[in-house]
Design a protein around this motif. Structure first.
Motif, mmCIF file in Angstrom:
data_model
loop_
_atom_site.group_PDB
_atom_site.id
_atom_site.type_symbol
_atom_site.label_atom_id
_atom_site.label_comp_id
_atom_site.label_asym_id
_atom_site.label_seq_id
_atom_site.Cartn_x
_atom_site.Cartn_y
_atom_site.Cartn_z
ATOM 1 N N PRO A 71 90.887 24.873 26.419
ATOM 2 C CA PRO A 71 91.801 23.781 26.758
ATOM 3 C C PRO A 71 91.162 22.820 27.757
ATOM 4 O O PRO A 71 90.389 23.233 28.624
ATOM 5 C CB PRO A 71 93.004 24.497 27.370
ATOM 6 N N ALA A 72 91.468 21.536 27.621
ATOM 7 C CA ALA A 72 90.981 20.545 28.578
ATOM 8 C C ALA A 72 91.659 20.773 29.933
ATOM 9 O O ALA A 72 92.663 21.497 30.025
ATOM 10 C CB ALA A 72 91.273 19.140 28.062
ATOM 11 N N GLN A 73 91.120 20.155 30.955
ATOM 12 C CA GLN A 73 91.666 20.326 32.294
ATOM 13 C C GLN A 73 93.154 19.975 32.314
ATOM 14 O O GLN A 73 93.580 18.977 31.745
ATOM 15 C CB GLN A 73 90.920 19.415 33.270
ATOM 16 N N GLY A 74 93.927 20.820 32.977
ATOM 17 C CA GLY A 74 95.352 20.559 33.117
ATOM 18 C C GLY A 74 96.215 21.090 31.987
ATOM 19 O O GLY A 74 97.445 20.958 32.039
ATOM 20 N N THR A 83 82.977 21.216 24.640
ATOM 21 C CA THR A 83 82.191 22.184 25.403
ATOM 22 C C THR A 83 80.939 22.593 24.637
ATOM 23 O O THR A 83 80.832 22.397 23.426
ATOM 24 C CB THR A 83 82.998 23.486 25.668
ATOM 25 N N ILE A 84 80.034 23.182 25.374
ATOM 26 C CA ILE A 84 78.901 23.865 24.766
ATOM 27 C C ILE A 84 79.448 25.109 24.068
ATOM 28 O O ILE A 84 80.361 25.760 24.564
ATOM 29 C CB ILE A 84 77.871 24.243 25.847
ATOM 30 N N ILE A 85 78.910 25.427 22.894
ATOM 31 C CA ILE A 85 79.379 26.586 22.122
ATOM 32 C C ILE A 85 78.202 27.519 21.868
ATOM 33 O O ILE A 85 77.147 27.084 21.406
ATOM 34 C CB ILE A 85 80.002 26.152 20.775
ATOM 35 N N ARG A 86 78.400 28.782 22.148
ATOM 36 C CA ARG A 86 77.329 29.754 22.000
ATOM 37 C C ARG A 86 77.798 30.954 21.184
ATOM 38 O O ARG A 86 78.984 31.272 21.135
ATOM 39 C CB ARG A 86 76.841 30.236 23.366
ATOM 40 N N ALA A 130 79.666 26.462 40.810
ATOM 41 C CA ALA A 130 78.270 26.323 40.389
ATOM 42 C C ALA A 130 77.594 25.143 41.078
ATOM 43 O O ALA A 130 76.376 25.073 41.155
ATOM 44 C CB ALA A 130 78.197 26.148 38.875
ATOM 45 N N GLY A 131 78.388 24.188 41.562
ATOM 46 C CA GLY A 131 77.821 23.040 42.252
ATOM 47 C C GLY A 131 77.902 21.759 41.423
ATOM 48 O O GLY A 131 78.036 21.788 40.202
ATOM 49 N N SER A 132 77.801 20.646 42.104
ATOM 50 C CA SER A 132 78.001 19.338 41.460
ATOM 51 C C SER A 132 76.939 19.024 40.412
ATOM 52 O O SER A 132 77.227 18.369 39.407
ATOM 53 C CB SER A 132 78.017 18.233 42.518
ATOM 54 N N HIS A 133 75.703 19.482 40.610
ATOM 55 C CA HIS A 133 74.641 19.183 39.639
ATOM 56 C C HIS A 133 75.017 19.716 38.264
ATOM 57 O O HIS A 133 74.912 19.010 37.258
ATOM 58 C CB HIS A 133 73.315 19.799 40.090
ATOM 59 N N TRP A 134 75.462 20.981 38.210
ATOM 60 C CA TRP A 134 75.783 21.597 36.929
ATOM 61 C C TRP A 134 77.050 21.002 36.337
ATOM 62 O O TRP A 134 77.173 20.863 35.113
ATOM 63 C CB TRP A 134 75.907 23.107 37.096
ATOM 64 N N MET A 135 77.993 20.628 37.180
ATOM 65 C CA MET A 135 79.214 20.001 36.683
ATOM 66 C C MET A 135 78.929 18.643 36.050
ATOM 67 O O MET A 135 79.530 18.270 35.038
ATOM 68 C CB MET A 135 80.229 19.854 37.814
ATOM 69 N N GLN A 136 77.971 17.920 36.616
ATOM 70 C CA GLN A 136 77.647 16.582 36.091
ATOM 71 C C GLN A 136 77.036 16.627 34.699
ATOM 72 O O GLN A 136 77.186 15.688 33.913
ATOM 73 C CB GLN A 136 76.700 15.867 37.057
ATOM 74 N N ILE A 137 76.347 17.727 34.366
ATOM 75 C CA ILE A 137 75.728 17.799 33.034
ATOM 76 C C ILE A 137 76.539 18.650 32.057
ATOM 77 O O ILE A 137 76.133 18.867 30.923
ATOM 78 C CB ILE A 137 74.286 18.349 33.123
ATOM 79 N N ASP A 138 77.691 19.106 32.531
ATOM 80 C CA ASP A 138 78.565 19.927 31.692
ATOM 81 C C ASP A 138 79.601 19.025 31.021
ATOM 82 O O ASP A 138 80.386 18.360 31.700
ATOM 83 C CB ASP A 138 79.263 20.961 32.589
ATOM 84 N N PRO A 139 79.650 18.973 29.672
ATOM 85 C CA PRO A 139 80.608 18.097 28.991
ATOM 86 C C PRO A 139 82.068 18.405 29.329
ATOM 87 O O PRO A 139 82.916 17.516 29.264
ATOM 88 C CB PRO A 139 80.318 18.326 27.497
ATOM 89 N N TYR A 140 82.375 19.635 29.698
ATOM 90 C CA TYR A 140 83.750 19.962 30.081
ATOM 91 C C TYR A 140 84.194 19.095 31.252
ATOM 92 O O TYR A 140 85.338 18.631 31.304
ATOM 93 C CB TYR A 140 83.861 21.436 30.450
ATOM 94 N N TRP A 141 83.291 18.892 32.219
ATOM 95 C CA TRP A 141 83.617 18.121 33.410
ATOM 96 C C TRP A 141 83.288 16.638 33.265
ATOM 97 O O TRP A 141 83.979 15.789 33.830
ATOM 98 C CB TRP A 141 82.857 18.679 34.622
ATOM 99 N N HIS A 146 82.937 14.697 30.319
ATOM 100 C CA HIS A 146 83.525 13.923 29.229
ATOM 101 C C HIS A 146 84.991 13.605 29.504
ATOM 102 O O HIS A 146 85.685 14.343 30.189
ATOM 103 C CB HIS A 146 83.407 14.683 27.903
ATOM 104 N N ASP A 147 85.452 12.504 28.934
ATOM 105 C CA ASP A 147 86.842 12.099 29.083
ATOM 106 C C ASP A 147 87.685 12.811 28.023
ATOM 107 O O ASP A 147 87.532 12.575 26.825
ATOM 108 C CB ASP A 147 86.957 10.572 28.906
ATOM 109 N N HIS A 148 88.590 13.688 28.464
ATOM 110 C CA HIS A 148 89.411 14.462 27.532
ATOM 111 C C HIS A 148 90.882 14.045 27.572
ATOM 112 O O HIS A 148 91.761 14.797 27.143
ATOM 113 C CB HIS A 148 89.310 15.958 27.847
ATOM 114 N N LYS A 149 91.155 12.844 28.065
ATOM 115 C CA LYS A 149 92.551 12.427 28.235
ATOM 116 C C LYS A 149 93.328 12.403 26.929
ATOM 117 O O LYS A 149 94.538 12.622 26.913
ATOM 118 C CB LYS A 149 92.598 11.053 28.897
ATOM 119 N N SER A 150 92.645 12.126 25.842
ATOM 120 C CA SER A 150 93.338 12.006 24.560
ATOM 121 C C SER A 150 93.367 13.327 23.776
ATOM 122 O O SER A 150 93.800 13.357 22.632
ATOM 123 C CB SER A 150 92.667 10.923 23.700
#
Length: 297
Positions: A240-243, A130-133, A107-118, A120-124
């Motif tokens: 699931p968070a990344q990884g 995520t957005i929920i619909r 989708a491109g970097s612009h959309w990734m920057q405003i997407d909480p999945y990408w 937000h820090d999900h290390k813990s």
């Protein structure tokens, strides 16, 4: 003084209790030993345990099958295996699930920057924020989360869907990265419609406004439903968070920009390329590789 149980009943109950600890393959083998063992191995208690083992990490087992377990746990087990191979949803399922949404890297970097999945820090946490619909039956989309992400964009979206002569025909489109978009939000401007159904009425593909279509499939391990376009991913279960789930990594997802090039060009430039295209060819392959076990019914 307590009445003693008949010897046959004691033996049968002991067999049943023992079979509850066996793996599935041994239970099936036990059925062939004798009629007495077969009756014990097919008892509802034994198969209730098997259902619980099978379903404990599954995101979705239809309620009808869960209810069947009370009457015939063995049949419920078999039906749940069969249902897990079903790649498409009923309209009721589509409009009941709370869908977690994220953009793909395409989708491109612009959309990734405003997407909480990408962003937000999900290390813990193993689960991503995520957005929920929710897809409403009246054709609107409802935003269920309280995040601020994308709300400004959503408020400007025009509530128009693609004009098609055939409600089951899907136009193909997809672009490299730049602008993309996703399925929906509050009833402010996002509308959705079914683009393709199977012969049995199950929903194979939907479209939100004029964005590239969402192709439905099933997660091969947790049995939850997935919808994706070349730009976005939605899951019917907490994402699931990344990884934490490699099957949901972008490089493992089947619908790409090349698959939906016509639709992306239509979205980005407002026209269909020469030659048109048919998104019906964009099918999510079945990734299910579970070992086949034959259970006589």
């Amino acid at each position: 003084m307590r009445k003693r149980q008949p010897r046959d009943t004691v033996i049968r109950d002991s067999l049943i209790d023992s079979f509850c600890y066996l793996p599935l393959e041994d239970i099936l083998r036990s059925e062939r030993v004798s009629k007495e063992w077969q009756r014990a191995a097919r008892s509802n208690k034994v198969w209730t345990v098997q259902c619980e083992k099978l379903w404990h990490d599954k995101e979705y087992v239809p309620n009808s099958i869960r209810k069947l377990k009370e009457r015939s746990a063995r049949q419920a087990y078999v039906q749940s295996i069969k249902d897990s191979n079903r790649q498409w949803m009923t309209l009721e399922e589509l409009t009941t699930f709370q869908w977690r949404f994220r953009f793909k890297e395409s989708a491109g970097s612009h959309w990734m920057q405003i997407d909480p999945y990408w962003s937000h820090d999900h290390k813990s946490s193993k689960i991503a924020q995520t957005i929920i619909r929710k897809f409403e039956k009246n054709g609107t989309l409802k935003r269920l989360d309280d995040l601020e992400a994308m709300r400004m964009f959503e408020s400007t979206v025009s509530a128009t869907t693609t004009d098609d002569d055939d409600n089951n025909e899907m136009e193909n489109s997809s672009s490299s990265s730049s602008s993309s978009s996703s399925s929906s939000s509050p009833p402010s401007g996002f509308m959705w419609k079914i683009k393709e159904t199977a012969a049995n009425g199950l929903v194979k593909c939907i479209q939100v406004n004029h964005f590239p279509s969402y192709v439905a499939s099933r997660h091969p391990k947790n049995w939850g439903f997935i919808m994706q376009s070349c730009w976005v991913l939605l899951t019917s279960f907490p994402m699931p968070a990344q990884g934490h789930d490699e099957l949901l990594d972008d490089n493992k997802l089947a619908v790409s920009v090349d698959d939906q090039l016509d639709e992306v060009q239509r979205y980005n430039y407002g026209f269909a390329p020469v030659g048109g295209g048919d998104v019906n060819r964009v099918m999510m392959p079945t990734l299910l590789t579970t070992t086949a076990i034959t259970i006589a019914t």
